[in-house]
Design an enzyme around this catalytic site. Structure first.
Site, PDB file in Angstrom:
ATOM      1  N   SER A   1       2.574   6.249   2.172  1.00 51.83           N
ATOM      2  CA  SER A   1       1.644   6.605   1.085  1.00 51.83           C
ATOM      3  C   SER A   1       1.606   8.003   1.078  1.00 51.83           C
ATOM      4  CB  SER A   1       0.440   5.776   1.343  1.00 51.83           C
ATOM      5  OG  SER A   1      -0.372   6.946   2.685  1.00 51.83           O
TER       6      SER A   1
ATOM      7  N   ASP B   1       4.483   4.524  -1.754  1.00 55.81           N
ATOM      8  CA  ASP B   1       3.272   3.669  -1.874  1.00 55.81           C
ATOM      9  C   ASP B   1       2.186   4.863  -2.616  1.00 55.81           C
ATOM     10  OD1 ASP B   1       1.699   1.057  -1.791  1.00 55.81           O
ATOM     11  OD2 ASP B   1       0.055   1.586   0.446  1.00 55.81           O
TER      12      ASP B   1
ATOM     13  N   ASP C   1       1.878   3.941  -9.841  1.00 52.37           N
ATOM     14  CA  ASP C   1       0.916   3.445 -10.153  1.00 52.37           C
ATOM     15  C   ASP C   1      -0.509   4.697 -10.875  1.00 52.37           C
ATOM     16  OD1 ASP C   1      -1.903   2.796  -9.401  1.00 52.37           O
ATOM     17  OD2 ASP C   1      -2.459   3.459  -7.971  1.00 52.37           O
TER      18      ASP C   1
ATOM     19  N   HIS D   1      -8.590  -2.059  -1.323  1.00 51.35           N
ATOM     20  CA  HIS D   1      -8.087  -1.563  -0.043  1.00 51.35           C
ATOM     21  C   HIS D   1      -8.486  -1.283   0.996  1.00 51.35           C
ATOM     22  CE1 HIS D   1      -4.871  -0.392  -3.266  1.00 51.35           C
ATOM     23  NE2 HIS D   1      -4.187  -0.709  -2.791  1.00 51.35           N
TER      24      HIS D   1
ATOM     25  N   SER E   1      -3.769  -6.691   1.246  1.00 50.70           N
ATOM     26  CA  SER E   1      -3.734  -8.150   1.458  1.00 50.70           C
ATOM     27  C   SER E   1      -4.312  -8.547   2.446  1.00 50.70           C
ATOM     28  CB  SER E   1      -2.540  -8.576   0.879  1.00 50.70           C
ATOM     29  OG  SER E   1      -2.670  -8.817  -0.852  1.00 50.70           O
TER      30      SER E   1
ATOM     31  N   ASN F   1       1.149  -6.065   0.555  1.00 50.72           N
ATOM     32  CA  ASN F   1       0.998  -4.893   1.022  1.00 50.72           C
ATOM     33  C   ASN F   1       0.697  -5.458   2.212  1.00 50.72           C
ATOM     34  OD1 ASN F   1       3.064  -3.724  -0.338  1.00 50.72           O
ATOM     35  ND2 ASN F   1       0.951  -2.577  -1.218  1.00 50.72           N
TER      36      ASN F   1
ATOM     37  N   ASP G   1      -2.420  -3.260   5.167  1.00 50.42           N
ATOM     38  CA  ASP G   1      -1.787  -1.945   7.328  1.00 50.42           C
ATOM     39  C   ASP G   1      -3.251  -2.189   7.447  1.00 50.42           C
ATOM     40  OD1 ASP G   1      -1.834   0.067   7.306  1.00 50.42           O
ATOM     41  OD2 ASP G   1      -2.255   1.524   5.989  1.00 50.42           O
TER      42      ASP G   1
HETATM   43 ZN   LIG Z   1      -2.674  -1.294  -2.526  1.00 46.71          ZN
END
Ligand SMILES: [Zn+2]
Length: 349
Positions: free
Chosen positions: A50, A83, A105, A189, A225, A266, A268
């Site tokens: 990111s 990301d 995005d 998130h 996710s 995704n 994290d």
């Molecule tokens: Zn994301």
């Protein structure tokens, strides 16, 4: 294997009917954990960074760590993905650095917080697609807005505030020519996604299925996710942590997604939890220790375990040797000649 694009990885995943986990990294140990898990399970892999990660690690460190990974694991197809790029300039700088894939995005304005209009999103995403495809690089777009905030990026609020409208998803895919499409179906998130085990009222799998029906060949991406498993939360709290009770996206739901066009998932938070739990355990049980390797080694192993589990659950395990890398130059050629299709197949309502 040289770094490959997410377009190639996801095209292959679609052929094989599986999903590919995209794991976030900030440092060497996380990259090592992912690559060891990929080797253990024989999986193709997407590593993503990111803007926050690029700031934390610095671009050159990150890029050279990725190159080291590609060099050390020549048998593993590996894509390096940006990301949540917030602007054309952020995506451009990642591509110049050597990323093989970027997410633009445009669902948010460049501040990374305020929802953008549909027209603004299309405009900036289209601009990134034109620039990236000319250079053979893949682009992920986002339509609808995810909930929550991570690394300072996100609109905040509930994942249900701006779920994706299927008609808009079709229009967006047609107007932008993105290689993959992130959709908002109620996920958020961060660790605090749901206050109870999610059901159809908060996790809109029916919406995902409706979008897939209209865009049967478009690679869908699930953000936010992580499954936030209770055992990982418990380890942290058992050793002095103070996590509030929370639920993520159950793996079974992700597997339903994979049956319905989801190709990139995704993850994290789960890795963050695994690392923190392992470190807390060492600190609590052996307070006399002070060599970072004494806690980074189990932290790395804990993350590897989670990643290997996800690779198996998403179905990418066993697929590393299915194909050889298409060079970035050949990808550029493919876009220019039209061999790499960017016009989505759209099914009638
Ligand atoms: Zn994301």
């Amino acid at each position: 294997m040289p770094l490959v694009t997410t377009r190639q990885l996801l095209d292959e995943a679609a052929k094989g009917g599986y999903g590919v986990g995209a794991f976030n990294v900030n440092d060497m140990e996380q990259i090592q954990a992912i690559m060891e898990a990929a080797k253990e399970t024989n999986s193709p892999v997407i590593i993503q960074a990111s803007r926050g990660a690029r700031k934390f690690a610095q671009d050159n460190y990150l890029y050279h760590l990725m190159l080291a990974a590609a060099e050390l694991y020549p048998e593993i197809p590996l894509a390096m993905h940006l990301d949540h790029g917030n602007s054309f300039e952020t995506c451009e700088s990642a591509i110049k650095l050597g990323f093989t894939s970027v997410m633009m995005d445009g669902s948010l304005k460049p501040d990374g917080k305020t929802p953008a209009t549909f027209e603004e999103n299309v405009e900036v995403t289209r601009k990134v697609v034109d620039y990236a495809h000319e250079r053979g690089i893949s682009v992920e777009g986002e339509i609808g807005v995810l909930g929550g905030i991570e690394d300072g990026h996100g609109a905040g609020g509930s994942g249900l505030d701006h779920v994706t409208d299927p008609d808009q998803a079709v229009e967006f895919a047609e107007l932008t020519g993105v290689d993959s499409l992130a959709i908002a179906i109620g996920t958020s998130h961060g660790a605090y996604k749901f206050t109870k085990k999610p059901d159809g009222s908060v996790l809109k799998m029916d919406l995902l299925i409706a979008i897939h029906k209209r865009l049967p060949n478009t690679h869908l991406v699930m953000h936010g996710s992580s499954s936030v498993p209770k055992d990982l939360q418990d380890i942290i709290n058992q050793y002095g942590g103070k996590l509030k009770e929370t639920w993520g996206v159950p793996v079974e739901e992700i597997q339903v997604g994979i049956k319905n066009g989801v190709r990139k998932i995704n993850v994290d938070t789960d890795n963050r939890l695994a690392i923190t739990g392992a470190i807390r355990k060492v600190f609590a049980e052996s307070p006399e220790k002070f060599d970072p390797r004494d806690y980074l080694t189990p932290a790395r192993a804990a993350m590897q375990k989670v990643v290997a589990q996800r690779m198996t659950q998403f179905g990418q395990a066993g697929h590393a040797g299915d194909y050889t890398a298409i060079s970035i130059a050949d990808m550029a050629q493919g876009y220019a000649s039209g061999a790499l299709v960017t016009k989505p197949l759209v099914a009638a309502k």
